[in-house]
Design a protein around this motif. Structure first.
Motif, short mmCIF file in Angstrom:
data_model
loop_
_atom_site.label_atom_id
_atom_site.label_comp_id
_atom_site.label_asym_id
_atom_site.label_seq_id
_atom_site.Cartn_x
_atom_site.Cartn_y
_atom_site.Cartn_z
N VAL A 118 0.84 -1.21 0.00
CA VAL A 118 0.00 0.00 0.00
C VAL A 118 0.87 1.25 0.00
N SER A 175 -12.25 -4.45 -8.08
CA SER A 175 -10.92 -4.07 -8.56
C SER A 175 -10.72 -4.52 -10.00
N GLN A 191 -10.07 -2.17 -13.22
CA GLN A 191 -8.93 -2.37 -14.11
C GLN A 191 -9.39 -2.43 -15.57
N ALA A 200 -8.04 1.35 -5.02
CA ALA A 200 -7.09 0.57 -4.22
C ALA A 200 -7.13 1.01 -2.76
N GLN A 246 -9.80 -0.63 -0.70
CA GLN A 246 -9.60 -2.05 -0.38
C GLN A 246 -8.77 -2.27 0.88
#
Length: 465
Positions: free
Chosen positions: A188, A398, A402, A419, A422
């Motif tokens: 991250v 996700s 994408q 992101a 998440q």
């Protein structure tokens, strides 16, 4: 005038019998460790051994292969039971209890007196040897009391081993989960750093507002702080596990797996867990034996309540000009001031205390195992929910994001924003899986080990005094 002491043959026979009875007690070959190891193996699947300094080479030969590969929970427990110095100190209590048992099977040392008086030409010599007859008569009862105490010490040692195994499993799962969180938070942080650099470049080019740039920089700063915090938590969790394993020096570089174990296919059944707890829990067994030992000690107190000291022995007297005289001597403590009523009353109160404590421990055991199963089942359902529902949904979102990005329908910053959403879900999933294994350990301890409080061995020692 010098005279030689020649006791009669009957006195020699009595003396030999007393010495034989007083010296028959001896130590066991294993010091009670066979029973302790069996109790521990039934509850943890692992054996426990009492080690000495001279066993260091053999212990190292066992430890090194175990530490050469990533640890499993069972391997960690095996290392702790073998290498934890605190447990070895607890096992030393077995030696103390067995020494008391052996001592209870031996008579108090006899007392020998010798007196010589001389007046003028006359010489008078007195000789005597005294034995503790009360100690001889009450030896079986005293041995019974100390035998029960020795059995209690075995249960206490097994309880300490089971508790160490549970503590080690908890520390193991916590350390693995913390390490898994660090790995994720590092990813991250790297993604946030890349987003912050990209936002800075686009802001310089005039394609990004200062507000949006500041948001990316704030996310990067927050991710960096969370990563530092997660790394410290991982180090602290690992050190706690290291302490329980009893490791130091180069052995602290042991490896842990990258991920927690997978959830089992189905949860444990709740049938008969209360009955299992009452049968298996070591604190319940200790409390029951404690009550039995206290009752036995109360009988000993009543037996010796009136006569506390009763010594008897052979006596010989020689006097100048007179034949030697032989006989016996008895010493008895007269209960003129202390009739032992207070001691007997105290012993009865201690016995009732142990009875009520046993009932209280049984009630607590049933309640604790019900509470532990509720936490276990809840944590299992939550962990499975994250595994089967939350994480797959986040993964699907996700993947869709994408696809939108690949089709030029979403920007890179929208991809980064997704992101960020998440992070909480992934961390919660790791924590839920960790909490399941912690709850599983707590349930097994509630069934097989004891509650949070240490096992009490009070009662018999004070009742017999």
């Amino acid at each position: 005038m010098n005279r030689t002491f020649h006791p009669p043959l009957t006195s020699v026979a009595v003396l030999a019998s007393i010495l034989l009875l007083g010296g028959c007690a001896s130590f066991s070959a294993d010091g009670g460790m066979t029973d302790v190891s069996a109790l521990t193996r039934e509850r943890t699947g692992q054996v426990v051994e009492r080690t000495r300094p001279e066993d260091a080479a053999a212990r190292d030969a066992t430890l090194d292969p175990l530490l050469a590969q990533p640890l499993s929970a069972d391997t960690a427990v095996r290392i702790a039971l073998l290498n934890n110095s605190g447990l070895q100190a607890s096992l030393s209590e077995l030696g103390i209890a067995e020494a008391d048992l052996v001592q209870a099977g031996r008579l108090r040392n006899p007392g020998i007196s010798f007196g010589r008086l001389r007046g003028g030409e006359d010489v008078e010599i007195e000789r005597s040897i005294m034995f503790d007859l009360v100690g001889l008569l009450t030896m079986p009862m005293r041995r019974g009391v100390e035998q029960r105490r020795f059995e209690q010490a075995k249960l206490q040692a097994a309880a300490d081993a089971v508790k160490l195994a549970a503590d080690t499993r908890r520390a193991y799962f916590t350390a693995v989960a913390a390490q898994q969180t660090v790995q994720y938070m590092e990813q991250v942080k790297d993604a946030a750093e890349a987003g912050a650099e990209l936002a800075e470049g686009m802001a310089r080019a005039g394609n990004w507002s200062k507000l949006e740039q500041a948001r990316e920089q704030a996310f990067h700063a927050d991710a960096t702080a969370q990563f530092a915090r997660a790394r410290h938590n991982a180090n602290a969790s690992r050190e706690q596990l290291t302490r329980l394993l009893g490791l130091s020096g180069k052995r602290t570089t042991y490896a842990l797996p990258d991920r927690l174990p997978e959830l089992p296919q189905a949860p444990r059944d709740a049938a008969n867990i209360e009955a299992q707890a009452l049968q298996q829990r070591l604190d319940v067994q200790v409390a029951r034996r404690n009550a039995d030992a206290t009752a036995s000690a109360l009988g000993l107190t009543r037996t010796t309540g009136f006569i506390n000291v009763f010594d008897a022995g052979y006596r010989n007297k020689s006097q100048s000009g007179s034949p030697r005289s032989n006989g016996y001597q008895v010493e008895l403590e007269l209960p003129l001031f202390d009739w032992s009523g207070a001691k007997t009353t105290r012993a009865e109160a201690v016995y009732m205390q142990s009875v009520h404590r046993t009932a209280d421990i049984a009630v607590r055991a049933r309640s604790q195992v019900r509470e532990a199963y509720s936490a276990y089942r809840t944590s299992y359902d939550l962990a499975r929910h994250y595994r089967d529902e939350v994480v797959p949904l986040r993964k699907k979102i996700s993947e869709e994001m994408q696809l939108r990005y690949n089709g030029m329908l979403a920007s890179v910053f929208e991809l980064l924003a997704d992101a960020r959403t998440q992070i909480a879900s992934v961390n919660a999933s790791i924590e839920a899986q960790r909490d399941y294994w912690l709850a599983d350990t707590a349930l097994l301890q509630a069934i097989n080990g004891s509650g949070d409080s240490p096992l009490a061995l009070r009662g018999p020692s004070s009742a017999a005094e």
